[in-house]
Scaffold this motif. Structure first.
Motif, PDB file in Angstrom:
ATOM      1  N   ASN A  21      46.220 -12.885  -3.224  1.00 47.57           N
ATOM      2  CA  ASN A  21      45.985 -12.917  -4.672  1.00 47.57           C
ATOM      3  C   ASN A  21      46.692 -11.776  -5.387  1.00 47.57           C
ATOM      4  OD1 ASN A  21      44.342 -15.162  -4.384  1.00 47.57           O
ATOM      5  ND2 ASN A  21      42.465 -13.973  -4.276  1.00 47.57           N
ATOM      6  N   TYR A  81      44.559 -20.630 -16.686  1.00 43.11           N
ATOM      7  CA  TYR A  81      44.120 -20.254 -15.339  1.00 43.11           C
ATOM      8  C   TYR A  81      42.651 -19.827 -15.329  1.00 43.11           C
ATOM      9  CZ  TYR A  81      44.240 -17.454 -10.990  1.00 43.11           C
ATOM     10  OH  TYR A  81      43.996 -16.911  -9.764  1.00 43.11           O
ATOM     11  N   ALA A 103      39.007 -21.674 -14.089  1.00 41.19           N
ATOM     12  CA  ALA A 103      38.115 -20.997 -13.143  1.00 41.19           C
ATOM     13  C   ALA A 103      36.672 -21.092 -13.611  1.00 41.19           C
ATOM     14  CB  ALA A 103      38.535 -19.538 -12.991  1.00 41.19           C
ATOM     15  N   ALA A 145      44.378 -24.041  -3.204  1.00 41.60           N
ATOM     16  CA  ALA A 145      45.291 -23.096  -3.839  1.00 41.60           C
ATOM     17  C   ALA A 145      46.618 -23.023  -3.098  1.00 41.60           C
ATOM     18  CB  ALA A 145      44.638 -21.714  -3.908  1.00 41.60           C
ATOM     19  N   THR A 172      45.179 -23.925  -9.360  1.00 43.12           N
ATOM     20  CA  THR A 172      44.852 -22.622  -8.767  1.00 43.12           C
ATOM     21  C   THR A 172      43.702 -21.952  -9.511  1.00 43.12           C
ATOM     22  OG1 THR A 172      46.626 -21.610 -10.069  1.00 43.12           O
ATOM     23  CG2 THR A 172      47.145 -22.254  -7.808  1.00 43.12           C
ATOM     24  N   GLY A 173      43.630 -22.168 -10.829  1.00 46.09           N
ATOM     25  CA  GLY A 173      42.493 -21.649 -11.578  1.00 46.09           C
ATOM     26  C   GLY A 173      41.197 -22.291 -11.127  1.00 46.09           C
ATOM     27  N   LEU A 198      40.173 -20.738  -8.052  1.00 48.67           N
ATOM     28  CA  LEU A 198      39.729 -19.359  -8.259  1.00 48.67           C
ATOM     29  C   LEU A 198      38.220 -19.266  -8.413  1.00 48.67           C
ATOM     30  CD1 LEU A 198      40.476 -16.346  -8.821  1.00 48.67           C
ATOM     31  CD2 LEU A 198      40.618 -16.980 -11.246  1.00 48.67           C
ATOM     32  N   ASP A 250      36.889 -18.796  -5.137  1.00 52.83           N
ATOM     33  CA  ASP A 250      37.393 -17.533  -4.605  1.00 52.83           C
ATOM     34  C   ASP A 250      36.597 -16.342  -5.129  1.00 52.83           C
ATOM     35  OD1 ASP A 250      39.266 -16.996  -2.695  1.00 52.83           O
ATOM     36  OD2 ASP A 250      40.872 -16.530  -4.090  1.00 52.83           O
ATOM     37  N   LEU A 251      36.113 -16.440  -6.347  1.00 56.96           N
ATOM     38  CA  LEU A 251      35.339 -15.356  -6.936  1.00 56.96           C
ATOM     39  C   LEU A 251      33.864 -15.432  -6.569  1.00 56.96           C
ATOM     40  CD1 LEU A 251      36.845 -15.315 -10.559  1.00 56.96           C
ATOM     41  CD2 LEU A 251      37.268 -13.666  -8.735  1.00 56.96           C
TER      42      LEU A 251
END
Length: 437
Positions: free
Chosen positions: A236, A264, A268, A295, A320-321, A324, A327-328
């Motif tokens: 990232n 993005y 997310a 992603a 990809t957003g 995310l 991912d967060l």
């Protein structure tokens, strides 16, 4: 008792001003101090390097003491203790007095570093301990990380909004952000302290450093997770460091960067309910792996984009957003489960120390990303400051922005795919912890 939505929202709100600090310190402050205050760029870089090294070194120390001091209110006390330091450091850096130079930036950067470390680690540990439930931890991190993204979006939009008020300098942007932090951090911090319960310390022992280190190395899920966390952080960090260059020089879309960032981050935020529901039906580590694969597929296409392919890049930002969001949200929830592994084995609940190690891994990944990317770009013939934009340099830019991150994410996915702690294992760990008490 599991936290209700109102308490979760109150817990999450301090993430707005805390997130608002990250972008200006990384992107705007170096440029503003060099261009508008006349501080030599090398001196600015040296000052920020000193601050970042200090910031990384104090993480484990603060995490260790945050677990052992403060008594029954240890999370709230450490969370609150850092706020005055954050306010002082942020104000002095973002609204510097006349004649401020590299020493000013370094000194107040160290003050800010101490404050953000104390508050940030206590905040993360507080969230990890709010509930012992495997699935409910996803809700806690979903609330916090969604609000974090909202704070990031607001800061991203600030430079575009201020010109309408006649404020066009970078220092004007920093001033506006400083005002927002000065107002929101004490307000939201106090609201969280007053309304969100303090987690109970489930420690039944205190380890000396040798015992603690032994249990750390014996915690195989932790070692596996932090390796995946580091690789994913590096994956990232590379596109984050190169985003402005990629959009402006590879795609030829200078000036469109804020639009792509907003797409993005907006995606997310929209994705969080989807990932939250999916994680409730499966193991959270497997859902995180699916998000990283998603992603990776999108980023493979980014590496091959020609100049002018803005629609295709916009679609990549959407995908990809969307990834995310997982991912967060999911890694911090998994981290809380890994702390349970240590607590069940050692008898001491060391959430602060463990989250300090994850913060250190994240900072190391970002630092290495910059350390890898820019020297390789220069060697390949890409240096916009000197007008160098060779074909080989642009190819290297595409590889570092999208190609290498895909390989890193695939490696992280391989590590996490068969992660040994799922809902059944975590429930057994919590039973052991409660039985020991």
């Amino acid at each position: 008792m599991l936290p209700n939505p109102a308490r979760l929202f109150a817990y999450a709100l301090p993430a707005v001003p805390l997130a608002a600090l990250s972008l200006p310190l990384t992107v705007i402050v170096p440029s503003a101090y060099a261009k508008e205050l006349g501080v030599p760029i090398a001196a600015v870089g040296l000052a920020l390097l000193v601050v970042r090294l200090f910031d990384a070194l104090i993480d484990p120390v603060v995490g260790y003491w945050a677990d052992r001091t403060g008594g029954a209110m240890r999370r709230k006390i450490w969370f609150a203790a850092g706020i005055p330091l954050i306010l002082a450091g942020a104000w002095m850096i973002l609204v510097p007095p006349a004649g401020a130079g590299a020493w000013h930036l370094a000194i107040w950067g160290l003050v800010l570093s101490i404050g953000t470390t104390a508050t940030g680690l206590a905040y993360a540990a507080w969230g990890a301990e709010l509930t012992p439930d495997y699935a409910e931890r996803n809700r806690v991190t979903a609330f916090r990380e969604t609000v974090t993204v909202v704070g990031t979006v607001l800061v991203t939009a600030t430079p575009a909004l201020l010109p309408a008020l006649g404020l066009t300098r970078q220092m004007d942007v920093l001033w506006a952000i400083a005002i927002a932090i000065a107002l929101l951090l004490p307000l939201f911090g106090l609201l969280a302290i007053l309304t969100v319960p303090e987690p109970e310390d489930r420690s039944v022992a205190r380890l000396d450093w040798r015992e603690g280190f032994h249990h750390l190395l014996a915690n195989q899920p932790f070692l596996r997770l932090i390796a995946a966390f580091f690789l994913n952080g590096l994956a990232n960090g590379l596109p984050a460091s190169l985003f402005l260059f990629f959009v402006a020089e590879r795609l030829g879309a200078a000036g469109q960067e804020p639009l792509f960032l907003l797409i993005y981050f907006f995606c997310a935020v929209l994705s969080v309910p989807f990932w939250l529901k999916l994680a409730g039906r499966s193991s959270k580590h497997r859902v995180w792996a699916w998000a990283m694969l998603m992603a990776s597929v999108a980023f493979v296409a980014a590496a091959a984009l020609p100049a002018g392919a803005l629609l295709a890049y916009g679609i990549i930002c959407v995908l990809t957003g969307f990834a995310l969001g997982a991912d967060l949200m999911l890694p911090p929830s998994i981290q809380a489960d890994v702390v349970d592994v240590d607590t069940a084995a050692s008898g001491e609940q060391r959430s602060g120390f463990y989250f300090a190690l994850w913060a250190l891994a994240q900072k190391a990944a970002l630092a290495i990303a910059v350390g890898i990317a820019f020297p390789l770009l220069a060697l390949a013939g890409f240096d916009p400051a000197n007008g160098q934009k060779t074909e080989s340099g642009l190819a290297m830019l595409a590889f570092l922005y999208a190609g290498l991150p895909v390989a890193l994410k695939l490696a992280a996915t391989a590590l996490i795919w068969r992660f040994p702690v799922d809902g059944v294992v975590q429930a057994r760990l919590r039973a052991e912890i409660e039985q020991r008490r």
